[in-house]
Design an enzyme around this catalytic site. Structure first.
Site, PDB file in Angstrom:
ATOM      1  CB  SER A   1     -82.503 -22.388  44.448  1.00  7.95           C
ATOM      2  OG  SER A   1     -83.735 -21.716  44.311  1.00  7.95           O
TER       3      SER A   1
ATOM      4  CD1 TRP B   1     -75.423 -30.845  46.220  1.00  5.90           C
ATOM      5  CD2 TRP B   1     -76.904 -30.169  44.672  1.00  5.90           C
ATOM      6  NE1 TRP B   1     -75.242 -31.612  45.094  1.00  5.90           N
ATOM      7  CE2 TRP B   1     -76.135 -31.222  44.128  1.00  5.90           C
ATOM      8  CE3 TRP B   1     -77.905 -29.587  43.891  1.00  5.90           C
ATOM      9  CZ2 TRP B   1     -76.330 -31.699  42.833  1.00  5.90           C
ATOM     10  CZ3 TRP B   1     -78.109 -30.070  42.606  1.00  5.90           C
ATOM     11  CH2 TRP B   1     -77.332 -31.112  42.081  1.00  5.90           C
TER      12      TRP B   1
ATOM     13  CB  THR C   1     -77.810 -15.014  52.896  1.00  5.15           C
ATOM     14  OG1 THR C   1     -78.904 -14.138  53.202  1.00  5.15           O
ATOM     15  CG2 THR C   1     -77.184 -14.579  51.564  1.00  5.15           C
ATOM     16  CG  HIS C   2     -82.696 -18.305  51.464  1.00  6.34           C
ATOM     17  ND1 HIS C   2     -82.092 -19.112  50.534  1.00  6.34           N
ATOM     18  CD2 HIS C   2     -83.099 -19.131  52.470  1.00  6.34           C
ATOM     19  CE1 HIS C   2     -82.126 -20.372  50.962  1.00  6.34           C
ATOM     20  NE2 HIS C   2     -82.725 -20.406  52.122  1.00  6.34           N
TER      21      HIS C   2
ATOM     22  CB  THR D   1     -72.108 -33.040  47.167  1.00  9.32           C
ATOM     23  OG1 THR D   1     -71.430 -33.149  45.908  1.00  9.32           O
ATOM     24  CG2 THR D   1     -71.137 -32.513  48.215  1.00  9.32           C
ATOM     25  CB  SER D   2     -74.826 -38.049  45.071  1.00  7.60           C
ATOM     26  OG  SER D   2     -74.957 -38.898  46.204  1.00  7.60           O
TER      27      SER D   2
ATOM     28  CD  GLU E   1     -79.482 -40.340  44.824  1.00 10.51           C
ATOM     29  OE1 GLU E   1     -80.513 -40.146  44.143  1.00 10.51           O
ATOM     30  OE2 GLU E   1     -78.380 -39.779  44.570  1.00 10.51           O
TER      31      GLU E   1
ATOM     32  CG  MET F   1     -75.447 -34.173  50.279  1.00  6.14           C
ATOM     33  SD  MET F   1     -75.418 -32.551  49.507  1.00  6.14           S
ATOM     34  CE  MET F   1     -76.080 -31.504  50.783  1.00  6.14           C
TER      35      MET F   1
ATOM     36  CE  LYS G   1     -91.438 -36.682  44.121  1.00  4.68           C
ATOM     37  NZ  LYS G   1     -92.406 -36.557  43.010  1.00  4.68           N
TER      38      LYS G   1
END
EC number: 2.8.2.1
Length: 296
Positions: free
Chosen positions: A49, A53, A108-109, A228-229, A231, A233, A259
């Site tokens: 999610s 990022w 964390t998740h 942090t775009s 591409e 990253m 993607k």
């Protein structure tokens, strides 16, 4: 269970009635008993999610927008994952975090209702990113194909049923996104949406900086949005997970950063699957004002 073969492609274990990665579930007491610090910043998401990022964005904000400082180490070391464990391969997240100076950024998740109590008790700031369920399911499927810490996902059709039933690592997407959404009334949680970040990254970065009480210049904001775009990253060795041993993640099957778009679900869901999913979604999300966009 020290050898890699003992925990690769193993069925899910269970932790507090939630399906969990076999390697992570071993010695879960280390997670339950984890001691937070009041200035910890928790980055929480359901898998796939935008976790990496938002982690990079938060680290860059703390570094004043300096991309060089964010290349000081791989993201897995700068923003350790609390529950992570891969015995004999990489250090456990709890171990990394205990040795880190404050302020720590903790990824964390873990669902809100089983997150270590210490984080709630100390009112740690949390940044949650939600992403629409259909894109998450597609991204998670590709991730499970390449991530050997997870069992093989089977066919897309099989996987979609498992995802809807919450029979994937960290359980139900529906419970996860609602869990943090409902707690934001009593707790300092900034709830962001992946789709909003795709739409206007600079705007969302400014929100995060404000939430963290960090003043950023316009130049710093621009630098963070550029760095942090997707591409940038994807091509950055400190963020693209290329440091993770190929025994654990096979980037040849599917890259960790695949993607990074909204609406890829349309390339995977059949019309029938989409209708079935929408019907189930309406049931599971009844009674909440939480809304997601499936396209921008």
């Amino acid at each position: 269970m020290g050898t890699v073969d003992a925990y690769l492609r193993q069925p899910w274990s269970t932790v507090h009635a939630i399906p969990m990665v076999s390697a992570f579930a071993q010695n879960w007491e280390r997670v339950d008993n984890f001691q937070s610090r009041p200035d910890d910043i928790v980055v929480a998401t359901f898998p796939k999610s935008g976790t990496t990022w938002i982690s990079e964005i938060v680290d860059m904000i703390l570094q004043g927008g300096d991309p060089k400082k964010c290349k000081r180490d791989a993201i897995v070391n700068r923003v350790p994952m609390l529950e992570f464990a891969a015995p004999g391969q990489m250090p456990a997240g709890t171990e990394q975090l205990e040795n880190m100076p404050s302020p720590r950024i903790i990824k964390t998740h873990i669902p809100a209702d089983i997150l270590p109590k210490s984080f709630w008790d100390k009112s740690c700031k949390m940044i949650y990113v939600g992403r629409n369920a259909k894109d998450v399911a597609v991204s998670y499927y590709h991730f499970d194909l390449m991530n050997k810490l997870h069992p093989h996902p089977g066919t897309w059709d099989q996987y979609l049923e498992a995802f809807m039933a919450g029979k994937v690592a960290y359980g139900s997407w529906f419970d996860h996104v609602r869990g943090y959404w409902e707690r934001r009334q009593e707790h300092p949680i900034l709830y962001l949406f992946y789709e909003d970040m795709k739409e206007d990254l600079r705007r969302e970065v400014a929100k995060v900086a404000q939430f963290l009480g960090r003043e950023l210049t316009e130049v710093a904001l621009d630098a963070i949005a550029h760095h942090t775009s997707f591409e940038a990253m994807r091509d950055n060795p400190s963020t693209n997970y290329s440091v993770v041993p190929s025994q654990l993640m096979d980037h040849g099957i599917s890259p960790f950063m695949r993607k990074g778009i909204t609406g890829d679900w349309k390339n995977h869901f059949t019309v029938a699957q989409s209708a079935h999913f929408d019907q189930y979604y309406a049931q599971k999300m009844a009674g909440t004002d939480l809304r997601f966009r499936t396209h921008i």
